[in-house]
Design a protein around this motif. Structure first.
Motif, PDB file in Angstrom:
ATOM      1  N   LEU A  74     -85.220  15.013  73.840  1.00  8.89           N
ATOM      2  CA  LEU A  74     -84.918  16.355  74.427  1.00  8.89           C
ATOM      3  C   LEU A  74     -83.560  16.759  75.056  1.00  8.89           C
ATOM      4  O   LEU A  74     -82.942  17.619  74.753  1.00  8.89           O
ATOM      5  CB  LEU A  74     -85.961  16.654  75.506  1.00  8.89           C
ATOM      6  N   TYR A 118     -88.991  21.536  75.065  1.00  4.81           N
ATOM      7  CA  TYR A 118     -88.817  21.025  73.606  1.00  4.81           C
ATOM      8  C   TYR A 118     -88.818  22.162  72.714  1.00  4.81           C
ATOM      9  O   TYR A 118     -88.195  22.232  71.631  1.00  4.81           O
ATOM     10  CB  TYR A 118     -90.110  20.309  73.424  1.00  4.81           C
ATOM     11  N   PHE A 142     -92.499  13.755  70.004  1.00  4.92           N
ATOM     12  CA  PHE A 142     -93.099  14.410  71.223  1.00  4.92           C
ATOM     13  C   PHE A 142     -94.451  14.093  71.491  1.00  4.92           C
ATOM     14  O   PHE A 142     -94.872  13.741  72.498  1.00  4.92           O
ATOM     15  CB  PHE A 142     -92.598  15.738  71.321  1.00  4.92           C
TER      16      PHE A 142
END
Length: 161
Positions: free
Chosen positions: A140, A85, A111
């Motif tokens: 992602l 990420y 996230f």
């Protein structure tokens, strides 16, 4: 669901990204935002340590109980996904125009929330964890595809600069 959440937050949350004209300023902004994405990982490490202390295992290197294994696996997977990420977010920050830099904290929040959802669903049962994992992995993957598009299609002359 992820595009709808990001779009809704982009439209309705009343904040804007600061003016970031240089690449280094954008990377510092991304680093500061990514600090908040480590919250679920640190929380998982704390809970993993507490569950290991409270488990009734007599052998410290013996077989782990299910509760301890859930938290250990969650922390391990979260660290791996955070690394992916962060690098994708750093590259994304260099390609986004100024008006879209609001996506950096929004993707960070997504996230963190999706990792917490994954953790809860993983504790309920292994068959329920797909929703939380897909909320982490699919954005992602979208960032990776946008970064590749930006590197090879939009600015191929600046690929190695």
């Amino acid at each position: 669901l992820c595009p709808c959440l990001i779009y809704g937050a982009y439209i309705f949350l009343p904040f804007d990204a600061p003016l970031l004209p240089t690449v280094s300023a954008r990377l510092v902004y991304t680093l500061r935002c990514a600090t908040f994405a480590t919250f679920p990982i640190v929380l998982g490490m704390i809970v993993s340590g507490i569950s290991r202390l409270c488990s009734s295992a007599l052998e410290p290197f013996g077989e782990l109980h299910r509760e301890v294994e859930i938290h250990r696996t969650y922390v391990s997977q979260s660290v791996h996904l955070f690394i992916l990420y962060f690098f994708n977010m750093a590259v994304l920050a260099t390609y986004l125009p100024q008006e879209l830099l609001k996506l950096i904290p929004l993707l960070t929040g997504l996230f963190a929330i999706s990792r917490l959802i994954f953790w809860m669903s993983y504790a309920i049962g292994r068959s329920f964890r797909a929703f939380g994992f897909s909320m982490t992995f699919l954005p992602l993957l979208a960032m990776l595809l946008w970064n590749l598009y930006g590197m090879f299609i939009l600015e191929p002359e600046n690929l190695l600069s």
